[in-house]
Write a protein that holds these residues in place. Structure first.
Motif, mmCIF file in Angstrom:
data_model
loop_
_atom_site.group_PDB
_atom_site.id
_atom_site.type_symbol
_atom_site.label_atom_id
_atom_site.label_comp_id
_atom_site.label_asym_id
_atom_site.label_seq_id
_atom_site.Cartn_x
_atom_site.Cartn_y
_atom_site.Cartn_z
ATOM 1 N N SER A 186 52.359 12.862 24.386
ATOM 2 C CA SER A 186 52.386 13.452 23.049
ATOM 3 C C SER A 186 53.770 14.004 22.743
ATOM 4 C CB SER A 186 51.384 14.606 22.962
ATOM 5 O OG SER A 186 50.081 14.127 23.173
ATOM 6 N N ARG A 187 54.168 13.811 21.492
ATOM 7 C CA ARG A 187 55.458 14.359 21.059
ATOM 8 C C ARG A 187 55.261 15.122 19.762
ATOM 9 N NH1 ARG A 187 57.283 9.132 22.708
ATOM 10 N NH2 ARG A 187 58.524 9.378 24.592
ATOM 11 N N LYS A 188 55.939 16.263 19.655
ATOM 12 C CA LYS A 188 55.848 17.018 18.406
ATOM 13 C C LYS A 188 56.833 16.400 17.415
ATOM 14 C CE LYS A 188 55.613 21.780 18.452
ATOM 15 N NZ LYS A 188 56.234 23.115 18.381
ATOM 16 N N VAL A 189 56.310 15.976 16.248
ATOM 17 C CA VAL A 189 57.210 15.375 15.260
ATOM 18 C C VAL A 189 57.502 16.329 14.097
ATOM 19 C CG1 VAL A 189 56.800 12.948 15.793
ATOM 20 C CG2 VAL A 189 55.220 14.117 14.273
ATOM 21 N N LYS A 190 56.661 17.327 13.933
ATOM 22 C CA LYS A 190 56.895 18.406 12.970
ATOM 23 C C LYS A 190 56.302 19.656 13.609
ATOM 24 C CE LYS A 190 56.570 15.734 8.713
ATOM 25 N NZ LYS A 190 55.748 15.411 7.562
ATOM 26 N N PRO A 191 56.591 20.843 13.084
ATOM 27 C CA PRO A 191 56.041 22.048 13.714
ATOM 28 C C PRO A 191 54.509 22.026 13.819
ATOM 29 C CG PRO A 191 57.729 22.646 12.149
ATOM 30 C CD PRO A 191 57.525 21.170 11.987
ATOM 31 N N ASP A 192 53.844 21.313 12.883
ATOM 32 C CA ASP A 192 52.376 21.298 12.919
ATOM 33 C C ASP A 192 51.807 19.891 13.124
ATOM 34 O OD1 ASP A 192 53.034 20.181 10.501
ATOM 35 O OD2 ASP A 192 51.527 21.270 9.343
#
Ligand SMILES: C[S@@+](CC[C@H](N)C(=O)[O-])C[C@H]1O[C@@H](n2cnc3c(N)ncnc32)[C@H](O)[C@@H]1O
Length: 263
Positions: A186-192
């Motif tokens: 999993s990668r965070k692409v935006k803060p949410d």
């Protein structure tokens, strides 16, 4: 809206309970929901994203004699999930299973007094669709009807599970003589927003198949949801970090109980 599902909800739905059951305590959540149903004297219930039917199984299979349900609907947009739920709950009291979209719920106004939408079912939505969902649920609930749901908390993202691959499942399926391993990345692409990828290695008769799966997972802050709920005619009764537990700052999950206001 065109609904795009991860394979976890379609071709791999038969493995959903094995893959995801490790993250939920359906027994405890069922007890909690039963106590809420008893407290609110609710008799017309809908699960708008029932998945494999685990919550409704808990609510209906062990019915307390003091609760008389008039109608129980198990709804999901995925055909595969709906079929599994039907097998699980069809014998139980008054449960009807249907395929339907929670952004366009196929029931008239004020049809229910209790709606549930459990286990991060809002994760595939953007904010506009979340507002539509709350309006739809508000529409089908009678005054003082209850909505119970849980989301992943934008303020409690488990950063240690991001950017690093990890294996969370390996099991055999005797029905298909297969062995299944799931790896996640999993990668965070935006803060949410988290871009989740899963890789399923399925081996059968010495032949291996690699299946990719993916989904953008939306995380929500408590204040955002409180404001959307208020705009849809709900008052927020409680927000907690687990089913029936307390609220803890920055917890991974948020459990909401909202009541439709009388207008
Ligand atoms: C994470 S699963 C949760 C299932 C179940 N509530 C549970 O606790 O195991 C999310 C579910 O939402 C369903 N879903 C996604 N979009 C939907 C929509 N537009 N309408 C109804 N169900 C939907 C999926 O098919 C899936 O079964």
């Amino acid at each position: 809206m065109t609904i795009t599902f991860p394979k976890l909800y379609t071709s791999l739905a038969k493995y959903y309970d094995r893959l995801e059951g490790q993250y939920r305590d359906y027994e405890k959540e069922g007890q909690w929901l039963r106590s809420l149903l008893r407290e609110t004297r609710s008799t017309r219930i809908i699960d708008i994203s029932c998945g494999t039917g685990r919550h409704l199984e808990g609510i209906t299979a062990r019915r307390e004699t003091s609760i008389q349900y008039d109608r129980v609907i198990a709804m999901d947009a995925s055909k595969e999930m709906t079929l599994i739920a039907r097998d699980r709950v069809s014998e139980n009291c008054k449960v009807e299973t249907i395929r339907g979209d929670f952004l366009n719920i196929p029931f008239p106004d004020k049809s229910f007094d209790f709606a549930i939408c459990m286990y991060w079912s809002l994760a595939g939505l953007d904010h506009e669709h979340t507002k539509i969902l709350f309006h739809e649920v508000s529409r089908i609930l009678q005054d003082s009807g209850i909505l119970v749901f849980d989301v992943e908390n934008a303020e409690g993202i488990k950063e240690n599970l991001l950017e690093e691959p990890f294996i969370d499942s390996f099991f055999s399926d005797p029905d298909t003589s297969s062995s299944i391993i799931r790896a996640n990345l999993s990668r965070k692409v935006k803060p949410d927003l988290v871009d989740w990828h899963a890789y399923y290695l399925i081996e059968r008769d010495g032949v291996s198949e690699l299946i990719n799966d993916e989904m953008k997972l939306r995380f929500y802050s408590r204040s955002t949801l409180e404001s959307f709920l208020t705009d849809s005619g709900f008052s927020v009764k409680t927000v907690s970090s687990s089913a029936g537990g307390n609220y803890v700052d920055k917890s991974p999950s948020l459990y909401f109980i909202a009541e439709k206001e009388t207008r």
